[in-house]
Design an enzyme around this catalytic site. Structure first.
Site, mmCIF file in Angstrom:
data_model
loop_
_atom_site.group_PDB
_atom_site.id
_atom_site.type_symbol
_atom_site.label_atom_id
_atom_site.label_comp_id
_atom_site.label_asym_id
_atom_site.label_seq_id
_atom_site.Cartn_x
_atom_site.Cartn_y
_atom_site.Cartn_z
ATOM 1 C CB CYS A 164 71.904 34.609 75.952
ATOM 2 S SG CYS A 164 72.485 35.587 77.685
ATOM 3 C CG HIS A 304 70.563 39.471 71.814
ATOM 4 N ND1 HIS A 304 70.187 38.066 72.979
ATOM 5 C CD2 HIS A 304 71.937 39.137 72.298
ATOM 6 C CE1 HIS A 304 70.414 37.779 74.130
ATOM 7 N NE2 HIS A 304 72.152 38.845 73.603
ATOM 8 C CD GLU A 315 70.064 41.515 67.141
ATOM 9 O OE1 GLU A 315 68.456 40.590 67.248
ATOM 10 O OE2 GLU A 315 70.252 42.086 68.495
ATOM 11 C CE LYS A 336 67.724 40.019 76.054
ATOM 12 N NZ LYS A 336 67.592 39.676 74.495
ATOM 13 C CG HIS A 341 70.517 39.553 78.428
ATOM 14 N ND1 HIS A 341 69.028 38.217 78.200
ATOM 15 C CD2 HIS A 341 71.128 40.094 78.486
ATOM 16 C CE1 HIS A 341 70.483 37.700 77.867
ATOM 17 N NE2 HIS A 341 71.461 38.541 77.579
ATOM 18 C CG PHE A 401 78.101 35.693 76.934
ATOM 19 C CD1 PHE A 401 78.058 36.583 76.480
ATOM 20 C CD2 PHE A 401 78.875 35.602 78.530
ATOM 21 C CE1 PHE A 401 78.123 38.182 77.066
ATOM 22 C CE2 PHE A 401 78.730 36.975 78.986
ATOM 23 C CZ PHE A 401 78.791 38.027 78.483
#
Length: 413
Positions: A164, A304, A315, A336, A341, A401
């Site tokens: 991502c 994110h 985060e 998002k 996403h 990831f």
């Protein structure tokens, strides 16, 4: 070494909340959700029935049928976004040196639609009659290659793959290519088309997706106490980056200046972020230092912010730890909540949202906030309404990831 300055002179988007940059921005400010029941296939057998699909996208509006059959959806999406960015920039009309313009494009999964179809057909027939376009439709670098063929640009050309964080890393690499003097301009960004049976099934079975199937529009809830996973999206984002003097010489419109980037690894877990956000902290710190700015200069962070139980804690914790008292003065958001996403395309699409926040002096909201989560560091998350404010310097975060972290820094020009 005397580094070149790099500016943004064109943008293009194809997203679940708008098939062009103008509509995308208008719908972000209006707090429009792109989530709905999946139409691409029958999701009834799956845990998750919802996604942020593109609306009204017809490949034949952009490609002839023969040409479209040679491209996976992720390549089609990328080509459309790049076309918009190129038209917006006016770069082609300026007739740049084709050896001095390159393309770096990111995707996390590439031609997954094609891969699924080809393997499914093989499994059913047990006959190895694969399409001659199977390989070129699935490889992630094909999008950058096809753009180069279309525009005739012979500069640096490759793909970045970091889950991502893929397209944010593409933008970082393009930025560094220009400021090191190896190109005058670059197309950078990413695309993803993973709303497929295997995409939904795989992410759902690892409990990453929201299963709020009865209420898709409020399913993506970054930083809300009742968040239960992200909503899978699809689309593309493209940015034209250009060396400042090159842009000025041709009278280009400048959206903002890209001033720094930070790339790090969590070195912690294959899918979960570091609980204290150590890699995220370091990426943000690097991007600020690379820009020659101070922590107290940051006005806005597009996080994110995926709407997952773990990531939405780490985060903000990283932001609070890095910025200290100044963290309370930063307008933080997660777009998002509206787009879902977009995986490998997320970094580019959210970088564009950050650029437009700087350009227009308004930070889009984080929608779908209903209940505060006491485990999340208290920040100004721009919940449910946009915030009108001067944004001089902003960051855009993208994490993937494998523990990949990217942070891009933009400044008002």
């Amino acid at each position: 070494m005397n580094l070149k300055r790099v500016v943004v002179t064109g943008i293009g988007t194809l997203t679940p909340v708008g098939n062009d940059a103008k509509t995308f921005w208008q719908n972000l400010l209006a707090g429009v959700s792109g989530a709905s029941l999946i139409t691409r296939f029958d999701p009834e057998k799956y845990k998750c029935h919802i996604a942020c699909e593109l609306k009204g996208f017809d490949p034949t509006n952009h490609f002839d049928r023969k040409e479209a059959r040679k491209m996976d959806l992720f390549t089609q999406y990328g080509m459309v976004a790049a076309d918009e960015a190129m038209a917006d920039s006016g770069l082609a009309e300026a007739k740049p040196d084709p050896d001095r313009v390159g393309i770096i494009w990111g995707s996390g999964m590439g031609g997954v639609t094609t891969f699924q179809q080809e393997v499914s057909d093989f499994a059913r027939s047990e006959s190895p009659r694969f399409s001659p376009f199977f390989v070129p439709k699935t490889i992630i670098d094909i999008c950058a290659g096809m753009m180069a063929i279309k525009y005739g640009f012979r500069g640096p050309n490759y793909a970045t793959v970091a889950a991502c964080a893929s397209s944010a890393m593409a933008i970082s690499d393009a930025f560094n290519t220009i400021r090191l003097g190896k190109a005058d301009a670059m197309i950078a960004g990413g695309s993803e088309a993973a709303v497929t049976e295997c995409g939904i099934g795989g992410f759902a079975n690892m409990q990453a997706l929201s299963t709020r199937n009865d209420d898709p529009a409020t399913a993506s809830r970054p930083y809300d106490k009742d968040r239960d996973g992200f909503v899978l999206g699809e689309g593309a984002g493209a940015i034209i980056l250009e060396e400042l003097e090159h842009a000025k010489a041709r009278g280009a419109h400048i959206y903002a200046e890209i001033t720094g980037s930070g790339l790090t690894a969590d070195a912690y877990h294959i899918t979960a972020s570091h609980p204290d956000g150590l890699g995220a902290q370091q990426a943000m710190r690097q991007a600020i230092e690379d820009s020659g700015m101070q922590i107290t200069d940051v006005d806005h962070i597009n996080t994110h912010g995926t709407s997952t139980p773990v990531g939405d804690i780490s985060e903000p914790k990283a932001i609070a730890a890095l910025f200290g008292d100044h963290a309370q003065k930063i307008s933080v958001n997660s777009t998002k909540s509206m787009t879902g996403h977009l995986l490998g395309a997320a970094g580019a699409v959210e970088a564009i949202a950050t650029i437009l926040a700087i350009k227009n002096g308004v930070v889009p909201p984080t929608i779908n906030h209903f209940t505060d989560d006491p485990e999340i560091a208290p920040l100004d998350f721009t919940f449910n309404r946009p915030t009108v404010r001067n944004v001089e310097f902003a960051l855009s975060n993208a994490f993937g990831f494998g523990g990949h972290n990217a942070c891009l820094a933009f400044r008002k020009y």
